[in-house]
Design a protein around this motif. Structure first.
Motif, PDB file in Angstrom:
ATOM      1  N   PRO A  33      40.318  45.488  46.298  1.00  0.00           N
ATOM      2  CA  PRO A  33      39.098  45.746  45.529  1.00  0.00           C
ATOM      3  C   PRO A  33      39.376  45.865  44.030  1.00  0.00           C
ATOM      4  CG  PRO A  33      39.224  47.175  47.456  1.00  0.00           C
ATOM      5  CD  PRO A  33      40.558  46.506  47.343  1.00  0.00           C
ATOM      6  N   GLY A  34      38.363  45.530  43.236  1.00  0.00           N
ATOM      7  CA  GLY A  34      38.486  45.624  41.790  1.00  0.00           C
ATOM      8  C   GLY A  34      38.121  46.986  41.240  1.00  0.00           C
ATOM      9  N   VAL A  35      37.676  47.887  42.094  1.00  0.00           N
ATOM     10  CA  VAL A  35      37.357  49.262  41.695  1.00  0.00           C
ATOM     11  C   VAL A  35      38.136  50.218  42.583  1.00  0.00           C
ATOM     12  CG1 VAL A  35      35.066  48.707  40.805  1.00  0.00           C
ATOM     13  CG2 VAL A  35      35.344  49.285  43.221  1.00  0.00           C
ATOM     14  N   ASP A  36      38.255  51.467  42.150  1.00  0.00           N
ATOM     15  CA  ASP A  36      39.078  52.439  42.865  1.00  0.00           C
ATOM     16  C   ASP A  36      38.732  52.498  44.350  1.00  0.00           C
ATOM     17  OD1 ASP A  36      39.526  52.922  40.144  1.00  0.00           O
ATOM     18  OD2 ASP A  36      40.033  55.019  40.542  1.00  0.00           O
ATOM     19  N   ALA A  37      39.758  52.370  45.154  1.00  0.00           N
ATOM     20  CA  ALA A  37      39.600  52.396  46.603  1.00  0.00           C
ATOM     21  C   ALA A  37      40.956  52.712  47.209  1.00  0.00           C
ATOM     22  CB  ALA A  37      39.075  51.052  47.126  1.00  0.00           C
ATOM     23  N   SER A  38      40.956  52.991  48.489  1.00  0.00           N
ATOM     24  CA  SER A  38      42.211  53.202  49.194  1.00  0.00           C
ATOM     25  C   SER A  38      42.867  51.844  49.427  1.00  0.00           C
ATOM     26  CB  SER A  38      41.941  53.898  50.528  1.00  0.00           C
ATOM     27  OG  SER A  38      43.131  54.037  51.267  1.00  0.00           O
ATOM     28  N   VAL A  75      48.036  32.251  45.401  1.00  0.00           N
ATOM     29  CA  VAL A  75      48.405  33.363  44.529  1.00  0.00           C
ATOM     30  C   VAL A  75      47.493  34.532  44.886  1.00  0.00           C
ATOM     31  CG1 VAL A  75      48.493  34.180  42.130  1.00  0.00           C
ATOM     32  CG2 VAL A  75      49.161  31.820  42.667  1.00  0.00           C
ATOM     33  N   LEU A  76      48.039  35.719  45.056  1.00  0.00           N
ATOM     34  CA  LEU A  76      47.241  36.886  45.402  1.00  0.00           C
ATOM     35  C   LEU A  76      46.778  37.619  44.143  1.00  0.00           C
ATOM     36  CD1 LEU A  76      49.087  38.395  48.502  1.00  0.00           C
ATOM     37  CD2 LEU A  76      47.286  36.651  48.419  1.00  0.00           C
ATOM     38  N   THR A  77      45.530  38.075  44.155  1.00  0.00           N
ATOM     39  CA  THR A  77      44.923  38.763  43.009  1.00  0.00           C
ATOM     40  C   THR A  77      44.006  39.875  43.501  1.00  0.00           C
ATOM     41  OG1 THR A  77      42.846  37.504  42.878  1.00  0.00           O
ATOM     42  CG2 THR A  77      44.783  36.492  41.858  1.00  0.00           C
ATOM     43  N   PRO A  78      43.552  40.747  42.607  1.00  0.00           N
ATOM     44  CA  PRO A  78      42.416  41.602  42.950  1.00  0.00           C
ATOM     45  C   PRO A  78      41.174  40.740  43.188  1.00  0.00           C
ATOM     46  CG  PRO A  78      43.587  42.458  41.044  1.00  0.00           C
ATOM     47  CD  PRO A  78      44.122  41.073  41.296  1.00  0.00           C
ATOM     48  N   ALA A  79      40.174  41.306  43.849  1.00  0.00           N
ATOM     49  CA  ALA A  79      38.971  40.542  44.169  1.00  0.00           C
ATOM     50  C   ALA A  79      38.204  40.124  42.923  1.00  0.00           C
ATOM     51  CB  ALA A  79      38.069  41.356  45.087  1.00  0.00           C
ATOM     52  N   CYS A  80      38.261  40.946  41.878  1.00  0.00           N
ATOM     53  CA  CYS A  80      37.583  40.617  40.629  1.00  0.00           C
ATOM     54  C   CYS A  80      38.291  41.370  39.510  1.00  0.00           C
ATOM     55  CB  CYS A  80      36.102  40.988  40.716  1.00  0.00           C
ATOM     56  SG  CYS A  80      35.044  39.989  39.619  1.00  0.00           S
ATOM     57  N   GLY A  81      37.675  41.404  38.324  1.00  0.00           N
ATOM     58  CA  GLY A  81      38.284  42.113  37.218  1.00  0.00           C
ATOM     59  C   GLY A  81      38.394  43.608  37.490  1.00  0.00           C
ATOM     60  N   LEU A  82      39.242  44.287  36.705  1.00  0.00           N
ATOM     61  CA  LEU A  82      39.527  45.696  36.923  1.00  0.00           C
ATOM     62  C   LEU A  82      38.867  46.608  35.895  1.00  0.00           C
ATOM     63  CD1 LEU A  82      43.303  45.215  37.735  1.00  0.00           C
ATOM     64  CD2 LEU A  82      41.528  45.869  39.384  1.00  0.00           C
ATOM     65  N   ALA A  83      37.894  46.101  35.147  1.00  0.00           N
ATOM     66  CA  ALA A  83      37.271  46.898  34.085  1.00  0.00           C
ATOM     67  C   ALA A  83      36.611  48.162  34.614  1.00  0.00           C
ATOM     68  CB  ALA A  83      36.249  46.058  33.324  1.00  0.00           C
ATOM     69  N   ALA A 129      45.032  54.158  36.434  1.00  0.00           N
ATOM     70  CA  ALA A 129      46.036  54.336  37.488  1.00  0.00           C
ATOM     71  C   ALA A 129      45.789  53.376  38.645  1.00  0.00           C
ATOM     72  CB  ALA A 129      46.024  55.785  37.992  1.00  0.00           C
ATOM     73  N   TYR A 130      44.520  53.204  39.007  1.00  0.00           N
ATOM     74  CA  TYR A 130      44.218  52.275  40.102  1.00  0.00           C
ATOM     75  C   TYR A 130      44.515  50.840  39.687  1.00  0.00           C
ATOM     76  CZ  TYR A 130      41.848  49.476  43.581  1.00  0.00           C
ATOM     77  OH  TYR A 130      41.579  48.539  44.544  1.00  0.00           O
ATOM     78  N   ALA A 131      44.179  50.474  38.459  1.00  0.00           N
ATOM     79  CA  ALA A 131      44.432  49.118  38.003  1.00  0.00           C
ATOM     80  C   ALA A 131      45.909  48.767  38.143  1.00  0.00           C
ATOM     81  CB  ALA A 131      43.982  48.957  36.546  1.00  0.00           C
ATOM     82  N   ARG A 132      46.771  49.676  37.707  1.00  0.00           N
ATOM     83  CA  ARG A 132      48.209  49.438  37.849  1.00  0.00           C
ATOM     84  C   ARG A 132      48.605  49.321  39.322  1.00  0.00           C
ATOM     85  NH1 ARG A 132      52.933  50.730  34.749  1.00  0.00           N
ATOM     86  NH2 ARG A 132      51.654  51.783  33.160  1.00  0.00           N
ATOM     87  N   ALA A 133      48.079  50.237  40.146  1.00  0.00           N
ATOM     88  CA  ALA A 133      48.425  50.226  41.566  1.00  0.00           C
ATOM     89  C   ALA A 133      47.929  48.967  42.266  1.00  0.00           C
ATOM     90  CB  ALA A 133      47.837  51.467  42.248  1.00  0.00           C
TER      91      ALA A 133
END
Length: 337
Positions: free
Chosen positions: A264-269, A299-307, A312-316
């Motif tokens: 996910p692009g937003v804080d989640a487990s 190539v693996l990525t987050p689902a969308c941007g991390l804005a 801390a979640y963005a780094r993780a």
């Protein structure tokens, strides 16, 4: 030699990051994604740091300004245009410093022509998308701006073996479906023909870089992207539909790279790395492709941007993508062994 700029088991990000500290965001990117780093974008800084304003600052001879309704073309460059340009130049200066000694591929992101056309208004108030002549002018200006931007990146990151240019097109499905609202908001602009959409998109693909398109919508226009000649497609793996898999299979067979959003692009487990990598493994298995190609073509990525995430979640999230990509390569070895 691989047909892709990156090696096997690679991860990267989509583009946007939380916060306002660009130097720190660049350090995070290079630290967590050494195989395919990118130039992060920090929209929280305000006007000009957003996706539309940032790319509009690359346009040649088409200055923009901010009105209450959003971005609009202007007669001459003003405060808003200068602010957008200054944000980008500061980011590039920080990149140049952080990228010293780097060797390998590097990714940048710009807003695609159709999303721009559906967002920027003409001087008289209608959307650029409503005027085919204005769309042509926008496409020509953007194409020149991208070429100049890529050249600047090459100068600032001399160790970049190849530049991956990601065109962000979240608005493209709406352009094709005729759901983009008019400037007044009371109507909808006419749908754009599929061939016209592909032709205009093709015109901005830089010849001296590896162009991909990111679209996080649930109805990615695979036919348009294939016709335009993009070399890679970035999407949210959780939104893939079984009915799209025939088209996806044809694209994979043709060598198109897939950037699959798997966290996910937003804080989640964040799940275990085997779970994160599973959508890519299962897609490959369902389509019947040899496992040997998965670790290089995906190539693996987050689902969308991390804005919208916490720092801390963005780094993780980036770290999780990197570690999951490594597992993907190891998984291939076990399956082929």
């Amino acid at each position: 030699m691989s047909q892709y700029p990156w090696g096997e088991a690679t991860a990267t990000g989509i583009g946007s990051h939380p916060g306002e500290d660009h130097a720190e965001a660049i350090k995070v990117v290079f630290g967590e994604l050494p195989a395919l780093p990118y130039l992060p974008e920090l929209p929280a800084r305000g006007v000009g740091a957003d996706m539309i304003g940032r790319t509009a600052s690359l346009l040649l001879e088409l200055p923009v300004e901010v009105q209450p309704s959003g971005w609009r073309f202007a007669d001459r460059p003003g405060r808003d245009f200068k602010r957008a340009r200054d944000h980008l130049l500061r980011d590039l200066d920080a990149l140049e410093e952080s990228a010293q000694g780097y060797r390998g591929p590097f990714k940048i992101q710009v807003c695609g022509p159709w999303t721009l056309a559906g967002a920027i208004e003409l001087r008289y108030g209608d959307k650029t998308l409503a005027d085919s002549g204005a769309v042509r002018d926008l496409v020509e200006s953007l194409a020149e701006g991208i070429v100049a931007h890529v050249a600047d990146i090459r100068r600032r990151v001399p160790g970049a073996s190849e530049i991956v240019v990601q065109l962000d097109e979240p608005g493209l499905p709406g352009v094709l479906a005729g759901t983009v609202p008019t400037a007044s908001g009371f109507g909808r602009l006419n749908a754009v023909d599929v061939q016209v959409a592909a032709d205009r998109l093709r015109e901005v693909l830089p010849a001296d870089a590896f162009p991909i398109v990111h679209c996080c919508a649930s109805d990615v226009p695979f036919k348009v992207l294939r016709t335009a000649g993009v070399k890679g497609i970035s999407l949210d793996a959780s939104l893939l539909k079984r009915r799209d898999e025939d088209e996806i299979g044809e694209l994979i067979e043709a060598g198109t790279a897939f950037f699959l959003g798997v966290v996910p692009g937003v804080d989640a487990s964040l799940p275990d790395i085997d779970v994160v990598a599973r959508p890519a493994v299962e897609l490959w298995r369902r389509l019947g492709f040899p496992h040997a190609g998965l670790a290089s073509q995906v190539v693996l990525t987050p689902a969308c941007g991390l804005a919208g995430a916490s720092p801390a979640y963005a780094r993780a999230a980036l770290a999780k993508c990197r570690k999951s990509a490594q597992v993907l390569g190891e998984d291939l070895g076990r399956r082929d062994g």
